[in-house]
Write an enzyme that holds these catalytic residues in place. Structure first.
Site, PDB file in Angstrom:
ATOM      1  N   LYS A   1      -0.934   4.316  -1.186  1.00 38.95           N
ATOM      2  CA  LYS A   1      -2.047   4.900  -0.213  1.00 38.95           C
ATOM      3  C   LYS A   1      -1.191   5.818   0.944  1.00 38.95           C
ATOM      4  O   LYS A   1      -1.484   6.865   1.262  1.00 38.95           O
ATOM      5  CB  LYS A   1      -2.489   3.910   0.790  1.00 38.95           C
ATOM      6  CG  LYS A   1      -3.358   4.071   1.900  1.00 38.95           C
ATOM      7  CD  LYS A   1      -3.401   2.870   2.733  1.00 38.95           C
ATOM      8  CE  LYS A   1      -3.994   3.229   4.120  1.00 38.95           C
ATOM      9  NZ  LYS A   1      -5.359   3.705   3.976  1.00 38.95           N
TER      10      LYS A   1
ATOM     11  N   GLY B   1     -26.148   0.879  16.082  1.00 38.26           N
ATOM     12  CA  GLY B   1     -25.239  -0.136  16.575  1.00 38.26           C
ATOM     13  C   GLY B   1     -24.213   0.387  17.126  1.00 38.26           C
ATOM     14  O   GLY B   1     -23.734   0.250  18.325  1.00 38.26           O
ATOM     15  N   SER B   2     -23.170   0.871  16.238  1.00 38.95           N
ATOM     16  CA  SER B   2     -21.920   1.164  16.903  1.00 38.95           C
ATOM     17  C   SER B   2     -21.757   2.753  17.435  1.00 38.95           C
ATOM     18  O   SER B   2     -22.568   3.624  17.197  1.00 38.95           O
ATOM     19  CB  SER B   2     -20.752   0.948  15.686  1.00 38.95           C
ATOM     20  OG  SER B   2     -21.076   2.106  14.594  1.00 38.95           O
TER      21      SER B   2
ATOM     22  N   GLU C   1     -26.428  -3.552  -3.201  1.00 39.36           N
ATOM     23  CA  GLU C   1     -25.103  -3.278  -4.384  1.00 39.36           C
ATOM     24  C   GLU C   1     -25.004  -4.886  -4.825  1.00 39.36           C
ATOM     25  O   GLU C   1     -24.231  -4.979  -5.873  1.00 39.36           O
ATOM     26  CB  GLU C   1     -24.036  -2.995  -3.632  1.00 39.36           C
ATOM     27  CG  GLU C   1     -23.469  -3.816  -2.551  1.00 39.36           C
ATOM     28  CD  GLU C   1     -22.410  -3.332  -1.599  1.00 39.36           C
ATOM     29  OE1 GLU C   1     -22.463  -2.180  -1.240  1.00 39.36           O
ATOM     30  OE2 GLU C   1     -21.277  -3.834  -1.766  1.00 39.36           O
TER      31      GLU C   1
ATOM     32  N   CYS D   1     -26.993   5.891  10.206  1.00 39.33           N
ATOM     33  CA  CYS D   1     -26.366   4.691  10.162  1.00 39.33           C
ATOM     34  C   CYS D   1     -25.367   4.749  11.604  1.00 39.33           C
ATOM     35  O   CYS D   1     -25.752   5.417  12.590  1.00 39.33           O
ATOM     36  CB  CYS D   1     -25.104   4.649   9.051  1.00 39.33           C
ATOM     37  SG  CYS D   1     -24.331   3.217   8.781  1.00 39.33           S
TER      38      CYS D   1
ATOM     39  N   ARG E   1       0.777  -1.290  -0.103  1.00 37.82           N
ATOM     40  CA  ARG E   1       0.079  -0.064   0.055  1.00 37.82           C
ATOM     41  C   ARG E   1       0.825   1.233  -0.235  1.00 37.82           C
ATOM     42  O   ARG E   1       0.327   2.262   0.595  1.00 37.82           O
ATOM     43  CB  ARG E   1      -0.957  -0.039   1.107  1.00 37.82           C
ATOM     44  CG  ARG E   1      -1.951  -1.001   1.039  1.00 37.82           C
ATOM     45  CD  ARG E   1      -2.989  -1.167   2.201  1.00 37.82           C
ATOM     46  NE  ARG E   1      -2.373  -1.184   3.342  1.00 37.82           N
ATOM     47  CZ  ARG E   1      -2.684  -1.055   4.529  1.00 37.82           C
ATOM     48  NH1 ARG E   1      -3.724  -0.095   4.790  1.00 37.82           N
ATOM     49  NH2 ARG E   1      -1.858  -1.438   5.847  1.00 37.82           N
TER      50      ARG E   1
ATOM     51  N   HIS F   1     -22.361  11.162   8.500  1.00 43.25           N
ATOM     52  CA  HIS F   1     -21.524  11.387   7.563  1.00 43.25           C
ATOM     53  C   HIS F   1     -20.890  12.718   7.840  1.00 43.25           C
ATOM     54  O   HIS F   1     -19.581  12.921   7.330  1.00 43.25           O
ATOM     55  CB  HIS F   1     -21.498  11.227   6.100  1.00 43.25           C
ATOM     56  CG  HIS F   1     -22.240   9.792   5.845  1.00 43.25           C
ATOM     57  ND1 HIS F   1     -23.472   9.598   5.475  1.00 43.25           N
ATOM     58  CD2 HIS F   1     -21.582   8.726   5.707  1.00 43.25           C
ATOM     59  CE1 HIS F   1     -23.709   8.281   5.492  1.00 43.25           C
ATOM     60  NE2 HIS F   1     -22.491   7.607   5.317  1.00 43.25           N
TER      61      HIS F   1
ATOM     62  N   GLU G   1     -20.799  -2.128  19.870  1.00 44.72           N
ATOM     63  CA  GLU G   1     -19.853  -2.652  18.944  1.00 44.72           C
ATOM     64  C   GLU G   1     -18.289  -2.528  19.031  1.00 44.72           C
ATOM     65  O   GLU G   1     -17.602  -2.586  18.073  1.00 44.72           O
ATOM     66  CB  GLU G   1     -20.209  -2.454  17.439  1.00 44.72           C
ATOM     67  CG  GLU G   1     -21.826  -2.905  17.004  1.00 44.72           C
ATOM     68  CD  GLU G   1     -22.050  -2.564  15.858  1.00 44.72           C
ATOM     69  OE1 GLU G   1     -21.281  -2.357  14.837  1.00 44.72           O
ATOM     70  OE2 GLU G   1     -23.352  -2.366  15.629  1.00 44.72           O
TER      71      GLU G   1
ATOM     72  N   HIS H   1     -31.208  -2.934   8.816  1.00 42.88           N
ATOM     73  CA  HIS H   1     -30.844  -1.789   8.498  1.00 42.88           C
ATOM     74  C   HIS H   1     -29.996  -1.564   7.196  1.00 42.88           C
ATOM     75  O   HIS H   1     -29.409  -2.795   7.022  1.00 42.88           O
ATOM     76  CB  HIS H   1     -29.720  -1.149   9.734  1.00 42.88           C
ATOM     77  CG  HIS H   1     -28.993   0.103   9.235  1.00 42.88           C
ATOM     78  ND1 HIS H   1     -29.439   1.180   9.132  1.00 42.88           N
ATOM     79  CD2 HIS H   1     -27.729   0.080   8.743  1.00 42.88           C
ATOM     80  CE1 HIS H   1     -28.665   2.144   8.746  1.00 42.88           C
ATOM     81  NE2 HIS H   1     -27.394   1.335   8.582  1.00 42.88           N
TER      82      HIS H   1
HETATM   83  N1  GLN Z   1     -24.678  -1.999  13.013  1.00 45.98           N
HETATM   84  C1  GLN Z   1     -23.502  -1.329  12.150  1.00 45.98           C
HETATM   85  C2  GLN Z   1     -22.973   0.032  12.734  1.00 45.98           C
HETATM   86  O1  GLN Z   1     -23.624   0.700  13.412  1.00 45.98           O
HETATM   87  C3  GLN Z   1     -24.070  -1.007  10.793  1.00 45.98           C
HETATM   88  C4  GLN Z   1     -23.032  -0.401   9.900  1.00 45.98           C
HETATM   89  C5  GLN Z   1     -23.529  -0.145   8.429  1.00 45.98           C
HETATM   90  O2  GLN Z   1     -24.655  -0.173   8.247  1.00 45.98           O
HETATM   91  N2  GLN Z   1     -22.680  -0.139   7.516  1.00 45.98           N
HETATM   92  O3  GLN Z   1     -21.789   0.285  12.514  1.00 45.98           O
HETATM   93 ZN    ZN Z   2     -25.419   1.923   7.669  1.00 44.78          ZN
END
Ligand code: GLN
Ligand code: ZN
Length: 767
Positions: free
Chosen positions: A18, A440-441, A613, A734, A15, A702, A492, A649
């Site tokens: 990078k 989640g995270s 995807e 997310c 890498r 984001h 997580e 999700h």
């Molecule tokens: N449960 C995961 C998180 O919260 C979902 C991540 C995702 O959707 N890419 O990180």
């Molecule tokens: Zn997500």
């Protein structure tokens, strides 16, 4: 028969690119140093390919960020907002302009947004989407293409082959940024620039030029088909004496075959790994003036080539059109494979003998050519490796196969329908309207990531590591209680990555040390390799979910990654259908779901961010895929009692064309990304009268920005205008692992406040 390569990975075996790019961005190295790293990588790549005996060694397949962005810079398709990058700071060069387009520019008093990024067909590589405007002009701007050709000519003995994105695919990859025109109409303005570049390449001595036209293998409108004719006729007329090779990959031309073979070019490349069935039709249709490049070595996966099978295709082609008109090649650019299997010293030798990375794939192309010349020994050796994989007890677990074969209707359905489940669950949980939760995270701080590194190095014992993770989990629980969320998560903290974490605990998965592939720009991923039947030797997440639940009176939601996402983000075995592998993973996840339920976890989320995807490139193949992908989710989700609530999700938001399948997943609750689109995307759910509960994201994770209460109330009001109130959840777009705690706490506090406000409104109306 000539040996052709379509492209080579460019990030460097370690890498290097990078690292150099990131150092350049942070000002740690100067332009000269970055350029010299790049030059060295190109030279190494060319040398490796030449030594492997490749006749047509590609050039211009190198890129500092992305090959589509390179093309935009070559063609002068540079959005106006980037002009100040060069005028405001006179020290900036073309390279800085280029990086500004890729990453945005926040310096010198400027704040310019980056160009959009999206997935390159069905790969995990992301490209920078060209922006087109009504008055779009093109002009030859960057001379990268010709410079790299000149450089390659010095490095390799045979004339290298420049690789460019073809004009029609280039336009189709882009996006109109204004109304009132179709990007295909820009072809007339674009073609003269292509002609200019191709003519210059010819003047510099190019013999072959590869024009990538992957869209030729996709569903095309009449207008797009016409564009292909116009483009290639114009090029043929203006650029006499250059051999153009049009490259298709990831699919077959299919209904575009007549068009593809009729283009006035010298050669057509076809992907015989993805679409071997096309060979007969192509051989039949190809006029005598057309040579064929046979993509027999898999450029999308890491398995050793089955020489016997490849030779069957090659021999068939030789019989039909003669070897003078044929090339042997990988199915597509080797960009999507890791560099070098030899660097993997930790893999079980038996399994290693089944694999081939980019460098080994070059060797396979040369082996195939040698076998045709009579070197039968190579074939024998390959046969042994293929046979050893076919019968290996490391791969085949009869009980796993039997279990998949025994899956029946009842394994894919909950006991009762959603309406009744909803009643049972509302009773059980007693949550307020607009319940709040997260995805989640929680922030993966440097401290947390450092713990994992120290565990790996042996600086921490497992017990010490787990104690630290427990501490982080308890802190996250307390924070969520303080914020006042209704449904909590454990955070997580024990996970490095949502796929890797499960892969490491499941049987049938393998991890490499250096198997990096480029995902976008300087971001690389190391996909796990699914080599064998998948099973779950022990609980994977129960310990952490149970631990978190023991530390609070509120509900803690269990957190799993779904089967399609695990599949989609891995290198998948090619000796059985993808659906079969997915069902195996689905059964393993199902067992984990049931184990969580047994451990007292009452809500369980199965993340499937990658379902969309995975959609095939051709629409006709969508129903079959959706059928097994949704089926796999249902297998994973259907082992529980009615009162256990299943969440899913997805972090994207285009649901219009697959909404009925999303509904067919029958998750009790789905959380999706909607904040940036201002809830527009909820309309698909409303129009469809989506029956189950939905958490439309109200917080754009984001961005470091903390959304205000008012903003989120506005979003929730929009949602409540579209959906039944009793079905709406309140959550971020997310997971929060990339955010900082400070922002996270502030944003979630506002989010809970927003939920309260909207609830008050409801109560007023009721009373
Ligand atoms: N449960 C995961 C998180 O919260 C979902 C991540 C995702 O959707 N890419 O990180
Ligand atoms: Zn997500």
């Amino acid at each position: 028969m000539q040996k052709n390569n379509l492209g080579y990975p460019r990030i460097g075996a370690r890498r290097e690119l990078k690292k150099a790019c990131e150092r350049y961005w942070s000002g740690k190295i100067d332009r000269e140093e970055l350029l010299s790293v790049a030059e060295k990588l190109r030279r190494q790549n060319w040398t490796v390919q030449q030594e492997a005996g490749i006749d047509l060694v590609p050039c211009n397949d190198f890129s500092f960020y992305d090959q589509v962005l390179d093309m935009s810079l070559s063609l002068g398709a540079i959005p106006k907002r980037y002009t100040p990058v060069l005028t405001q700071n006179r020290e900036n060069t073309e390279l800085d302009l280029y990086f500004a387009m890729a990453r945005g520019y926040q310096k010198d008093g400027l704040d310019i947004t980056a160009m959009e990024m999206t997935k390159w067909f069905d790969t995990n590589y992301h490209y920078i989407v060209p922006e087109f405007y009504k008055e779009q002009e093109f002009k030859w701007f960057s001379s990268k293409i010709t410079e790299e050709f000149t450089e390659a000519k010095k490095a390799v003995k045979k004339t290298p082959k420049p690789v460019l994105i073809g004009p029609v695919s280039y336009l189709l990859l882009g996006k109109e940024k204004e109304e009132g025109f179709h990007r295909i109409d820009l072809l007339k303005k674009l073609l003269p620039v292509y002609v200019e570049i191709l003519s210059e390449l010819k003047a510099l001595g190019a013999e072959w030029i590869q024009l990538d036209e992957p869209f030729l293998s996709l569903d095309l409108t009449e207008k797009e088909k016409e564009a292909y004719k116009t483009a290639y006729e114009a090029i043929a007329k203006a650029c006499k004496g250059i051999n153009i090779m049009v490259a298709t990959y990831f699919e077959e031309p299919g209904d575009n075959t007549a068009l593809a073979v009729s283009l006035p070019v010298s050669a057509l490349h076809i992907d015989l790994v993805r679409a071997p069935q096309q060979l007969d039709a192509i051989l039949e249709a190809a006029p005598e003036s057309l040579s064929l490049s046979l993509g027999v070595v898999d450029g999308r996966n890491i398995w050793k080539n089955n020489y016997e099978k490849s030779l069957d295709y090659i021999r068939k082609a030789i019989d039909a059109i003669g070897e003078e008109r044929l090339f042997i090649a990988p199915s597509c650019s080797l960009l999507h494979t890791p560099y070098d299997l030899d660097a993997e010293t930790g893999i079980d030798p038996e399994i290693k003998n089944w694999l081939a990375f980019a460098k080994q794939k070059l060797g396979e192309i040369s082996d195939l050519s040698d076998i045709l010349e009579g070197n039968e020994g190579l074939l024998e050796e390959n046969r042994k490796a293929i046979e050893s994989r076919r019968i290996s007890s490391q791969i085949h677990k009869q009980e796993v196969k039997d279990r998949v074969a025994a899956i029946s209707e009842k394994d894919t359905t909950r006991h009762v329908g959603f309406a009744l489940r909803q009643k049972i669950q509302k009773n059980r949980f007693g949550l307020p309207l607009y319940p709040t939760t997260t995805i989640g995270s929680f922030p993966q701080t440097t401290d947390i990531r450092r713990l994992r590194a120290r565990l790996k190095k042996g600086e921490l014992t497992r017990a010490e590591y787990e104690a630290r993770i427990e501490k982080a989990t308890i802190e996250a629980i307390r924070t969520q209680e303080k914020i006042g969320l209704d449904v909590l998560v454990h955070g997580e903290f024990e996970r490095n990555d949502m796929v890797e974490y499960f892969g490491e605990l499941l049987e049938g998965f393998l991890f490499t040390r250096n198997g990096w592939v480029q995902s976008y720009g300087s971001r690389c991923v190391k996909p796990p390799i699914i080599y064998g039947d998948v099973s779950r030797p022990e609980d994977m997440t129960v310990r952490w979910s149970r631990f978190a639940q023991q530390h609070t009176d509120r509900i803690v939601k269990g957190m799993l990654t779904g089967p399609v996402t695990i599949l989609q983000w891995s290198f998948v075995r090619d000796d059985q259908a993808r659906s079969a592998t997915t069902f195996q993973i689905a059964l393993a996840i199902r067992d984990e779901v049931v184990a969580l339920e047994k451990a007292g976890i009452s809500m369980i989320q199965i993340d499937e961010p990658a379902i969309r995807e995975g959609l095939p490139l051709r629409k006709k193949d969508w129903p079959a895929y959706l059928n097994w992908a949704i089926g796999a989710f249902r297998i994973a989700a259907s082992g529980v009692q009615d009162e256990t609530q299943i969440h899913t999700h997805m972090c994207y938001s285009e649901f219009n064309d697959i909404i009925e399948h999303i509904a067919a997943m029958d998750a009790d609750v789905i959380t999706i990304e909607t904040s940036r689109s201002q809830m527009e995307l909820l309309e698909a759910f409303a129009d469809f009268k989506y029956p189950n509960e939905i958490g439309p994201g109200v917080y754009d994770i984001h961005s470091p920005r903390v959304p205000t209460v008012e903003e989120m109330v506005t979003l929730l009001r929009k949602a409540s205008a579209l959906l039944p109130e009793e079905n709406i959840w309140v959550n971020p777009d997310c997971g929060l692992k990339t955010r900082k705690w400070e922002e996270t706490e502030a944003a979630l506090t506002n989010m809970v406040q927003a939920a309260k406000k909207i609830r008050e409104k409801v109560e007023q109306v009721v009373s």
